[in-house]
Design a protein around this motif. Structure first.
Motif, mmCIF file in Angstrom:
data_model
loop_
_atom_site.group_PDB
_atom_site.id
_atom_site.type_symbol
_atom_site.label_atom_id
_atom_site.label_comp_id
_atom_site.label_asym_id
_atom_site.label_seq_id
_atom_site.Cartn_x
_atom_site.Cartn_y
_atom_site.Cartn_z
ATOM 1 N N GLU A 53 -4.213 -1.180 1.127
ATOM 2 C CA GLU A 53 -2.950 -1.237 1.123
ATOM 3 C C GLU A 53 -2.489 -2.974 0.908
ATOM 4 O OE1 GLU A 53 1.150 0.368 1.440
ATOM 5 O OE2 GLU A 53 -0.862 1.545 1.957
ATOM 6 N N ASP A 54 -3.443 -3.808 1.459
ATOM 7 C CA ASP A 54 -2.794 -5.236 1.621
ATOM 8 C C ASP A 54 -3.298 -5.875 0.490
ATOM 9 O OD1 ASP A 54 -5.731 -4.723 2.151
ATOM 10 O OD2 ASP A 54 -6.063 -6.596 2.884
ATOM 11 N N LEU A 55 -4.060 -5.149 -0.719
ATOM 12 C CA LEU A 55 -4.367 -5.638 -1.933
ATOM 13 C C LEU A 55 -3.458 -5.034 -2.962
ATOM 14 C CD1 LEU A 55 -8.142 -5.598 -1.921
ATOM 15 C CD2 LEU A 55 -6.687 -7.526 -1.487
ATOM 16 N N LYS A 56 -2.409 -4.300 -2.755
ATOM 17 C CA LYS A 56 -1.795 -3.746 -3.662
ATOM 18 C C LYS A 56 -0.701 -4.605 -4.561
ATOM 19 C CE LYS A 56 2.356 -2.485 -1.147
ATOM 20 N NZ LYS A 56 3.002 -1.111 -0.553
ATOM 21 N N ASP A 57 -0.320 -5.830 -3.982
ATOM 22 C CA ASP A 57 0.505 -6.785 -4.478
ATOM 23 C C ASP A 57 -0.451 -7.562 -5.496
ATOM 24 O OD1 ASP A 57 2.658 -5.986 -3.470
ATOM 25 O OD2 ASP A 57 2.231 -7.267 -1.611
ATOM 26 N N GLN A 58 -1.742 -7.856 -5.145
ATOM 27 C CA GLN A 58 -2.570 -8.637 -6.002
ATOM 28 C C GLN A 58 -3.353 -7.882 -7.202
ATOM 29 O OE1 GLN A 58 -5.492 -10.216 -3.315
ATOM 30 N NE2 GLN A 58 -3.863 -11.126 -1.827
ATOM 31 N N PHE A 59 -3.703 -6.522 -7.036
ATOM 32 C CA PHE A 59 -4.294 -5.956 -8.121
ATOM 33 C C PHE A 59 -3.823 -4.466 -8.033
ATOM 34 C CE2 PHE A 59 -7.468 -8.212 -5.788
ATOM 35 C CZ PHE A 59 -7.888 -9.140 -6.556
ATOM 36 N N THR A 60 -3.869 -4.062 -9.557
ATOM 37 C CA THR A 60 -3.579 -2.584 -9.849
ATOM 38 C C THR A 60 -4.832 -1.792 -9.596
ATOM 39 O OG1 THR A 60 -4.267 -2.689 -11.927
ATOM 40 C CG2 THR A 60 -1.882 -3.487 -11.657
ATOM 41 N N SER A 61 -4.285 -0.479 -9.217
ATOM 42 C CA SER A 61 -5.526 0.360 -9.081
ATOM 43 C C SER A 61 -6.685 0.372 -10.265
ATOM 44 C CB SER A 61 -5.127 1.820 -8.904
ATOM 45 O OG SER A 61 -4.589 2.326 -10.037
ATOM 46 N N VAL A 62 -6.246 0.066 -11.408
ATOM 47 C CA VAL A 62 -7.093 0.347 -12.588
ATOM 48 C C VAL A 62 -7.892 -1.162 -12.544
ATOM 49 C CG1 VAL A 62 -7.386 -0.135 -15.138
ATOM 50 C CG2 VAL A 62 -5.659 1.554 -14.078
ATOM 51 N N HIS A 66 -12.037 -1.358 -12.369
ATOM 52 C CA HIS A 66 -12.820 -2.220 -13.140
ATOM 53 C C HIS A 66 -13.886 -3.222 -12.290
ATOM 54 C CE1 HIS A 66 -11.553 -1.135 -17.093
ATOM 55 N NE2 HIS A 66 -10.382 -1.050 -16.491
ATOM 56 N N ARG A 67 -13.285 -3.648 -11.226
ATOM 57 C CA ARG A 67 -14.088 -4.640 -10.442
ATOM 58 C C ARG A 67 -15.229 -3.868 -9.521
ATOM 59 N NH1 ARG A 67 -16.864 -8.727 -9.562
ATOM 60 N NH2 ARG A 67 -16.515 -9.676 -7.533
ATOM 61 N N LEU A 68 -15.009 -2.730 -9.182
ATOM 62 C CA LEU A 68 -15.870 -1.849 -8.569
ATOM 63 C C LEU A 68 -17.234 -1.471 -9.552
ATOM 64 C CD1 LEU A 68 -13.931 0.657 -6.357
ATOM 65 C CD2 LEU A 68 -15.510 -1.230 -5.551
#
Length: 72
Positions: A53-62, A66-68
């Protein structure tokens, strides 16, 4: 196969093969016990939901997907 037939076949084996049979029986016994100790009605839980939840402002789910894939 009846018990008497099984015992007769076991006794006809060489000693080394008899030891292998004993080892295999022990393995099967342990595997059966491990399965019986599991809870019968395990359900999937969603306790992980919202973990990023804390990363939702920095990254989109897509972007996270891709990072994973890059880390694999």
């Amino acid at each position: 196969m009846s018990k008497s037939t099984l015992i007769a076949k076991y006794e006809a084996l060489p000693v080394t093969a008899q030891k292998q049979v004993e080892t295999f029986i022990e393995f099967l016994s342990k595997a059966t016990l491990a399965k019986s100790k599991r809870p019968a009605n395990r359900r999937f839980t969603f306790d992980w939901a919202g973990g990023l939840e804390d990363l939702k402002d920095q990254f989109t789910s897509v972007e996270l997907q891709h990072r994973l894939n890059e880390l694999r």
